[in-house]
Scaffold this motif. Sequence first.
Motif, short mmCIF file in Angstrom:
data_model
loop_
_atom_site.label_atom_id
_atom_site.label_comp_id
_atom_site.label_asym_id
_atom_site.label_seq_id
_atom_site.Cartn_x
_atom_site.Cartn_y
_atom_site.Cartn_z
N GLU A 55 66.15 24.92 -3.10
CA GLU A 55 65.74 25.81 -2.02
C GLU A 55 64.50 25.29 -1.27
OE1 GLU A 55 64.41 27.69 -5.98
OE2 GLU A 55 66.16 26.64 -5.17
N TYR A 204 72.11 26.39 8.02
CA TYR A 204 71.79 27.81 8.23
C TYR A 204 71.64 28.48 6.86
CZ TYR A 204 73.53 26.97 12.97
OH TYR A 204 73.73 26.47 14.24
N PRO A 205 70.43 28.44 6.26
CA PRO A 205 70.25 28.97 4.90
C PRO A 205 70.62 30.43 4.76
CG PRO A 205 68.33 27.69 5.59
CD PRO A 205 69.19 27.87 6.81
N SER A 206 70.39 31.23 5.82
CA SER A 206 70.66 32.66 5.73
C SER A 206 71.80 33.10 6.65
CB SER A 206 69.38 33.44 6.08
OG SER A 206 68.91 33.09 7.38
N GLY A 207 72.70 32.16 6.96
CA GLY A 207 73.83 32.49 7.83
C GLY A 207 73.65 31.92 9.21
N LYS A 209 73.02 31.20 13.10
CA LYS A 209 72.08 31.63 14.12
C LYS A 209 72.53 31.04 15.45
CE LYS A 209 69.23 33.83 11.36
NZ LYS A 209 69.11 35.30 11.40
N LYS A 376 77.03 40.01 14.86
CA LYS A 376 77.33 38.70 14.26
C LYS A 376 76.73 37.59 15.10
CE LYS A 376 80.96 38.23 11.79
NZ LYS A 376 82.32 38.00 11.26
N GLU A 377 76.56 36.42 14.49
CA GLU A 377 75.95 35.27 15.14
C GLU A 377 76.95 34.15 15.40
OE1 GLU A 377 72.60 34.70 16.11
OE2 GLU A 377 72.40 36.88 15.88
#
Length: 402
Positions: A55, A204-207, A209, A376-377
Motif C-alpha cells: 500500500e 486507481y487505489p480507491s476506484g 476517477k 459513478k466515475e
Amino acid sequence: MLRPSVLLRAGAVRPQSARYAARSYSSQAPTLAGVDPSKLVAQRTQTPGQLMKEEDLVFGRTFTDHMLSIEWTAGQGWSAPRITPYQNLSLDPATCVLHYGFSCFEGMKAYRTASGELRLFRPEKNMNRLSTSSARIALPGFDPKAMVECISKFVALEEKFVPKKRGYTLYLRPTMIGTQRTLGVGPPGSALFFVIASPVGPYYPSGFKAVSLEATSKYVRAWPGGTGDKKLGGNYAPCILPQQEAAKRGFHQNLWLFGEEGYVTEVGTMNLFTCWVNKEGVKEMVTAPLDGTILEGVTRDSILALARQFLTKEGWKVTERKYTIKEMAEAADEGRLLEAFGAGTAAVVSPVRRIAWDGGEGGSQRDINVPLPEGKEAGPIAERMWKWMEERQYGDVETDWR
C-alpha cells in the motif's frame, strides 16, 4: 556501476590481420550475433533490498535488486545477456544518446495469478514495437521472442518483487539507447538494451476517477511522416509543458488534436476510445486509426479485440477511423455521446468526464460533457473493458495473450 564495454571499445582500432584483410574484400556481409537467451549470465546482488508494504508503493519510485542488460556493436552484434545488481550506468559525456536522443522504450507488467504463477501480458507485442521503434532511430533490431525469453528469466529472478495482492504488479521498463562516444550525427556504432523493474500499485487505489481534458491544437503531439507511432523518449518530453499548462487551468490531461479539422488523436500518453450512437442510429466504439501518428498500443489492440469479440454480438459497431472533436461535440449536443476513455498500460482504462474545447477556427470556447452513470466515475463499457482485461492479465480467463 555498470560500464558497458562498448563505451571502452568505441574509439579503439582493431588490428587488421591478413585473414581479416582478405575477408574485408568479400561481398558477403559478416554474420552478426543475435540475442541468445541461452548465454544469459546472472550475478546476484550481495545486498538484497527489503520489500515495501504494497500500500506504500508509488509508481516508478521503488526498484528491484537487479537489472537485465545486453550490449550491441555494429561489428559484433549482440553480446551475451547479463543480469547484474541494479546500478548506475557509466556514460561518456559525448555519448550520442545524450546529444541526439537515440532512445526508445516500452512499458509492460508482470502479474501474479491466484495460484502464484507469474505472467507477462502479450510481451511479444511490446518487443515487436520496441524493435520497430529502435529501427526508426537507427538502433539495432532483434528477435522479439528471444528478448521475451531474456525478460522472462529476469522476472523469474525478481520473483519476490512481484506483488501478491490483486491490482499490484511489477512494472517493467525495457529501454534501448545509443552508446557510441561521438559528437558526429550518424547511426550509432554501439547500443545498450536494458530492463529495470518497479513494483507498483493500482492506478486507481480507491476506484475509478474520471478525468477532465483540455483539447489542444496549439501544440501538436505527432504529424504525418513523423515518429508519433513509435515509443521514443523524444516524443514524451515535449508533451510535459502543455500538460503543465493544462494542469494550471484545472485539467488532468491534454486531448491532442491535429489539423484544421481538429482530428482526435490521443489523450495524454494514452489511446482514446469514444462510444456514441452514430448518425445512423447504431452504437459505435470508435478510435483513431494507425495512420503513422498514433501509437500502436498493446492495450488499444486488446480492447479492440475484446470489443469485436463481445460488443459486436450486442449490436455495436467497432471502428478505427479518423473523427473530429466537432463530431464529439455534436454527439454530446444531440444526446448521442455515451462515454469516452483513455487506454494504456498504466491505467488500463481512464474514464473521461469533461473536455474543454476552444471551438476551433471561428468557434467559441465550450465544454463537452461526457455522460457518466449517477454516482459513478466510469461508464459501463469502460468498466467492462477493465474487467475483461484484468481477467486475462491475471489468468482468470485463459487466452493465447501470453
